[in-house]
Design a protein around this motif. Structure first.
Motif, PDB file in Angstrom:
ATOM      1  N   MET A  49       0.829  -1.216   0.000  1.00 14.30           N
ATOM      2  CA  MET A  49       0.000   0.000   0.000  1.00 14.30           C
ATOM      3  C   MET A  49       0.861   1.262   0.000  1.00 14.30           C
ATOM      4  SD  MET A  49      -3.376  -0.946   2.260  1.00 14.30           S
ATOM      5  CE  MET A  49      -2.566  -1.222   3.803  1.00 14.30           C
ATOM      6  N   ALA A  50       2.065   1.159   0.572  1.00 18.57           N
ATOM      7  CA  ALA A  50       2.945   2.337   0.611  1.00 18.57           C
ATOM      8  C   ALA A  50       3.343   2.777  -0.796  1.00 18.57           C
ATOM      9  CB  ALA A  50       4.196   2.035   1.450  1.00 18.57           C
ATOM     10  N   LEU A  51       3.436   1.833  -1.731  1.00 19.89           N
ATOM     11  CA  LEU A  51       3.824   2.187  -3.097  1.00 19.89           C
ATOM     12  C   LEU A  51       2.779   3.118  -3.722  1.00 19.89           C
ATOM     13  CD1 LEU A  51       5.127  -1.283  -4.374  1.00 19.89           C
ATOM     14  CD2 LEU A  51       6.447   0.627  -3.447  1.00 19.89           C
ATOM     15  N   VAL A  52       1.491   2.777  -3.549  1.00 15.65           N
ATOM     16  CA  VAL A  52       0.447   3.613  -4.133  1.00 15.65           C
ATOM     17  C   VAL A  52       0.278   4.902  -3.331  1.00 15.65           C
ATOM     18  CG1 VAL A  52      -1.966   3.688  -4.835  1.00 15.65           C
ATOM     19  CG2 VAL A  52      -0.687   1.570  -5.047  1.00 15.65           C
ATOM     20  N   ILE A 245       1.579   5.682   5.915  1.00 14.72           N
ATOM     21  CA  ILE A 245       1.910   7.094   5.703  1.00 14.72           C
ATOM     22  C   ILE A 245       3.274   7.408   6.338  1.00 14.72           C
ATOM     23  CG2 ILE A 245       1.199   9.462   6.237  1.00 14.72           C
ATOM     24  CD1 ILE A 245      -1.749   8.355   6.056  1.00 14.72           C
ATOM     25  N   THR A 246       3.536   6.816   7.499  1.00 10.56           N
ATOM     26  CA  THR A 246       4.835   7.006   8.154  1.00 10.56           C
ATOM     27  C   THR A 246       5.979   6.601   7.223  1.00 10.56           C
ATOM     28  OG1 THR A 246       3.842   6.511  10.291  1.00 10.56           O
ATOM     29  CG2 THR A 246       6.236   6.371  10.154  1.00 10.56           C
ATOM     30  N   ILE A 247       5.836   5.443   6.611  1.00 13.18           N
ATOM     31  CA  ILE A 247       6.891   4.942   5.712  1.00 13.18           C
ATOM     32  C   ILE A 247       7.097   5.919   4.549  1.00 13.18           C
ATOM     33  CG2 ILE A 247       7.387   3.165   3.979  1.00 13.18           C
ATOM     34  CD1 ILE A 247       6.178   1.108   5.910  1.00 13.18           C
ATOM     35  N   VAL A 248       5.982   6.365   3.958  1.00 12.07           N
ATOM     36  CA  VAL A 248       6.085   7.224   2.771  1.00 12.07           C
ATOM     37  C   VAL A 248       6.754   8.560   3.133  1.00 12.07           C
ATOM     38  CG1 VAL A 248       4.752   8.453   1.018  1.00 12.07           C
ATOM     39  CG2 VAL A 248       4.135   6.112   1.636  1.00 12.07           C
ATOM     40  N   LEU A 249       6.372   9.126   4.267  1.00 13.53           N
ATOM     41  CA  LEU A 249       6.973  10.408   4.666  1.00 13.53           C
ATOM     42  C   LEU A 249       8.446  10.227   5.008  1.00 13.53           C
ATOM     43  CD1 LEU A 249       4.160  12.055   6.832  1.00 13.53           C
ATOM     44  CD2 LEU A 249       4.619  12.274   4.392  1.00 13.53           C
ATOM     45  N   LEU A 250       8.758   9.117   5.670  1.00 12.62           N
ATOM     46  CA  LEU A 250      10.157   8.835   5.980  1.00 12.62           C
ATOM     47  C   LEU A 250      10.978   8.721   4.697  1.00 12.62           C
ATOM     48  CD1 LEU A 250      12.200   8.107   8.215  1.00 12.62           C
ATOM     49  CD2 LEU A 250      11.527   5.735   7.958  1.00 12.62           C
ATOM     50  N   LEU A 267      13.437   2.585   0.102  1.00 14.91           N
ATOM     51  CA  LEU A 267      14.478   2.612   1.131  1.00 14.91           C
ATOM     52  C   LEU A 267      13.860   2.733   2.522  1.00 14.91           C
ATOM     53  CD1 LEU A 267      17.107   4.856  -0.678  1.00 14.91           C
ATOM     54  CD2 LEU A 267      17.411   2.465  -0.015  1.00 14.91           C
ATOM     55  N   ALA A 268      12.818   3.569   2.631  1.00 13.89           N
ATOM     56  CA  ALA A 268      12.147   3.723   3.925  1.00 13.89           C
ATOM     57  C   ALA A 268      11.498   2.412   4.346  1.00 13.89           C
ATOM     58  CB  ALA A 268      11.106   4.830   3.845  1.00 13.89           C
ATOM     59  N   ILE A 295      10.637   8.196  16.735  1.00 14.44           N
ATOM     60  CA  ILE A 295      11.809   9.084  16.758  1.00 14.44           C
ATOM     61  C   ILE A 295      12.386   9.215  15.359  1.00 14.44           C
ATOM     62  CG2 ILE A 295      14.209   9.251  17.564  1.00 14.44           C
ATOM     63  CD1 ILE A 295      13.188   7.930  20.199  1.00 14.44           C
ATOM     64  N   LEU A 296      12.427   8.091  14.641  1.00 17.68           N
ATOM     65  CA  LEU A 296      12.953   8.087  13.281  1.00 17.68           C
ATOM     66  C   LEU A 296      12.151   9.039  12.393  1.00 17.68           C
ATOM     67  CD1 LEU A 296      15.250   6.374  12.105  1.00 17.68           C
ATOM     68  CD2 LEU A 296      13.506   4.903  11.104  1.00 17.68           C
ATOM     69  N   LEU A 297      10.819   9.014  12.548  1.00 20.30           N
ATOM     70  CA  LEU A 297       9.974   9.871  11.712  1.00 20.30           C
ATOM     71  C   LEU A 297      10.225  11.342  12.029  1.00 20.30           C
ATOM     72  CD1 LEU A 297       7.752  10.073   9.587  1.00 20.30           C
ATOM     73  CD2 LEU A 297       6.105  10.122  11.441  1.00 20.30           C
ATOM     74  N   ILE A 298      10.303  11.654  13.327  1.00 19.48           N
ATOM     75  CA  ILE A 298      10.546  13.045  13.705  1.00 19.48           C
ATOM     76  C   ILE A 298      11.893  13.503  13.158  1.00 19.48           C
ATOM     77  CG2 ILE A 298      10.959  14.584  15.666  1.00 19.48           C
ATOM     78  CD1 ILE A 298       8.889  12.837  17.200  1.00 19.48           C
TER      79      ILE A 298
END
Lengths: 315, 348
Positions: A49-52, A245-250, A267-268, A295-298
């Motif tokens: 789902m992160a791809l789309v 969404i976290t993965i995509v923003l990262l 990569l994320a 923490i990683l996202l921030i």
């Protein structure tokens, strides 16, 4: 070369290498084939789902309803299966439900002009409600053996169907985003929708296609989940949208649209999966795992700002 | 001082009677290293921490040179997290995994993978409904007898003139709670003694205090004649009791179910929750550890009829699970009903 290394992707790649090396050093089981496949399998629905979602966010929109759509598709599958509908037909109908749900989101956003945050928050609740109505307070299992096997066993050697689907989808979507006019329009509309409209681009149709794709892939993910765990309940996919969404923003996709790449998302994905898997093998508990990812996202939001600040000082 | 219910024990004796007569109890010997994980439904619940204390006690007693890890998912991530952790257990080739299952049958593929990797899967508190992927279930009390005890508590609270009762449960898919509620429904329907107890609704507070609190208040609004809220979960019973206390409804609506003395003592003394029941989770963790260690070290085969000695708790026998076909259990039992007479002593 230096520009490439200094880019966000370069930083992600370096982070990934550090985590990967640490995992390989700290736990003997990490590099086994079985563990590497499990690492993907355990989050396969989210990473597909992160791809789309990368397209959705580059397009300056958001789709919060994907977790609920997963649940709706999985529960619809279970419910129809119990009614005696042939499983093959169930799958087709569930994918159609995904397309329809995505079209509903797209219609409310493009034709009525509502913000996607509000619309998909509404369908997040609505789809989940429908899913719970369908299976009520029970679990449905005893699906056909081939269906469970598809989710749980290797198709090409030890590599399961879902992982193959992920790789194929990545290649297809990479070509679409990087090499096609549809991909270019996704960036243009995401950067500035008004300018795109003045230029005569049908932004409504473009967004509609993206939301329908998002619904379709979420339904597909729901079916993958049902096959992987061999049972469905009303809570399938609950809260998955935030992890996606976290993965995509990262991965460096801008929440304001117009910026980001699928390589960044990939990569994320690898960072989050390797981090979770490594922490799991080291018996680090759930609360701490969630904390580390947070923490990683921030950090992923702060670091680019620091770098931008430095550049401004230099100039 | 405790009011012991011996129903569960009687049932166990009847079921295992013939094999008990001849079987020699196997003494579980320590000293062999075996890495084990105790996996609760999720972290942050007192009873699971108590189960861990019991398991740690057994771990030290048996001088297991391996590790005992207490590890669980966050409440929001319970199902996916449990599947992930069971899969990890298989990768780590653990000797034994002790699981309080919150994922229904969705846990089965990963639990079966763990078994295939040589890990003994022992469930406690909440089993795998289909039994697939499970070597043994350590049952706290006989599930049928929980139904009788809850029905008895409800009957004594509504009195001879009868009245309405509603159930406030945990999550809709918690296998243990669902089995207990079904057992209570069966008792209410089949025994004329309980004709006055009218079950009007079953609602779910998701084992979260705030949700349970609101569900309890909604029940009172929806059923003005409600006399009993039966909560077979330690989170739900405390939240319901607090809700009734906050709304000054304690004389009118009584809360009962399964609770922890230390959390319920004030509500029992002030009449908001006049009686409730529970077993000792520390003992449950202790017994689970002994059985899992016995299986993991090959001292137990897990066959029906096998009897073993679990340290300070004495002898237990593996038997067919009457509630689940093709599944095996060890019945711990008995459990205790707490009232204002004994709750203070137990809460310390």
């Amino acid at each position: 070369m230096m520009a490439r290394l200094k880019s966000w992707e370069g930083l992600l790649l370096a982070t990934l290498l550090v985590i990967f090396t640490f995992n390989a050093w700290a736990t003997p089981e990490f590099l086994t084939v079985g563990n590497q496949i499990n690492l993907f399998q355990l989050s396969i629905e989210k990473i597909i789902m992160a791809l789309v979602m990368t397209f959705v966010i580059i397009n300056a929109e958001i789709d919060l309803s994907i977790g609920s759509m997963m649940g709706l598709a999985a529960c619809a599958f279970g419910w129809m299966f119990i009614q005696g509908v042939p499983p093959g037909l169930c799958i087709v109908i569930c994918l159609a439900i995904g397309l329809l749900g995505g079209a509903l989101n797209g219609w409310l956003i493009t034709s009525i002009g509502l913000p996607s945050l509000v619309v998909t928050l509404g369908t997040l609740i609505g789809f989940r409600g429908l899913a719970r109505v369908m299976v009520e307070d029970r679990g449905i299992n005893d699906f056909p053996d081939w269906f469970d096997a598809l989710g749980q066993q290797g198709l090409l050697g030890p590599v399961p169907f879902a992982l193959i689907a992920f790789v194929v989808l990545f290649v297809v979507l990479y070509i679409v985003l990087e090499r096609s006019s549809f991909g270019r329009l996704t960036y243009v509309i995401g950067s500035n929708k008004d300018v795109a409209e003045y230029a005569g681009i049908n932004t409504g149709r473009h967004k509609m296609v993206i939301f329908m794709a998002s619904g379709l892939i979420a339904a597909f993910a729901g079916l993958l989940f049902a096959a992987r765990v061999g049972a469905v309940r009303g809570d399938v996919g609950n809260g998955f949208e935030l992890d996606v969404i976290t993965i995509v923003l990262l991965g460096g996709v801008s929440i304001f649209g117009g910026k980001g790449t699928l390589v960044g998302t990939l990569l994320a994905i690898l960072i989050v999966l390797n981090l979770r898997n490594g922490m799991g093998l080291l018996d680090i508990t759930g609360h701490l795992q969630t904390g580390v990812i947070g923490i990683l996202l921030i950090a992923s939001v702060i670091i680019p700002r620091i770098r931008l600040g430095r550049r401004a000082e230099a100039a | 001082m405790k009011t012991k219910h011996v129903l569960g024990l009687t049932a166990a004796l009847m079921l295992g009677g013939t094999s008990l007569a001849y079987a020699e109890a196997i003494k579980i010997n320590g000293g062999t290293a075996a890495d084990m994980v105790l996996l609760p439904k999720f972290l942050g619940i007192l009873v699971f921490d108590q189960a861990n204390e019991g398991a740690q006690e057994a771990h030290a007693e048996l001088a297991n040179g391996g590790t005992l890890t207490f590890q669980g998912p966050t409440p929001e991530n319970s199902v996916a997290g449990q599947i992930e952790m069971v899969t990890t257990a298989a990768t780590q080739k653990l000797a034994a995994l002790m699981l309080s299952n919150n994922a229904g049958d969705q846990i089965s593929p990963s639990a079966q993978a763990a078994q295939a990797a040589g890990t003994k899967v022992v469930t406690w508190d909440s089993p795998i409904p289909s039994g697939a992927g499970e070597d043994l279930f350590i049952s706290q009390v006989d599930f049928g007898s929980i139904g009788v005890v809850m029905a008895d508590m409800a009957l004594s609270m509504v009195g001879a003139d009868g009245g309405e009762m509603a159930v406030l449960s945990a999550t809709p898919d918690a296998a243990n709670q669902n089995a207990w509620i079904d057992a209570m429904k069966k008792v209410l329907a089949e025994d004329a003694k309980y004709a006055g107890v009218k079950l009007v609704d079953v609602v779910y507070g998701d084992d979260q205090a705030e949700v349970s609190y609101n569900r309890a208040l909604a029940l009172v609004d929806k059923y003005p004649n409600l006399e009993v809220i039966m909560a077979p979960t330690t989170v739900g019973i405390q939240a319901a009791a607090k809700a009734m206390q906050d709304e000054n409804l304690c004389g009118k609506v009584g809360v009962s179910g399964l609770g922890l003395p230390s959390e319920m003592v004030s509500y029992t003394l002030n009449g908001c929750a006049p009686q409730f029941a529970l077993w000792d989770f520390r003992d449950l963790g202790y017994l689970t550890y002994y059985a899992a260690y016995g299986l993991a070290t090959g001292q137990l085969t897990g066959e029906i009829g096998e009897t073993f000695t679990a340290g300070r708790m004495g002898d237990y026998t593996i038997e067919a699970d009457p509630g689940r076909a093709n599944a095996k259990r060890v019945l711990m039992g008995p459990f205790t009903v707490y009232t204002k007479d004994n709750v203070e002593a137990a809460s310390k």
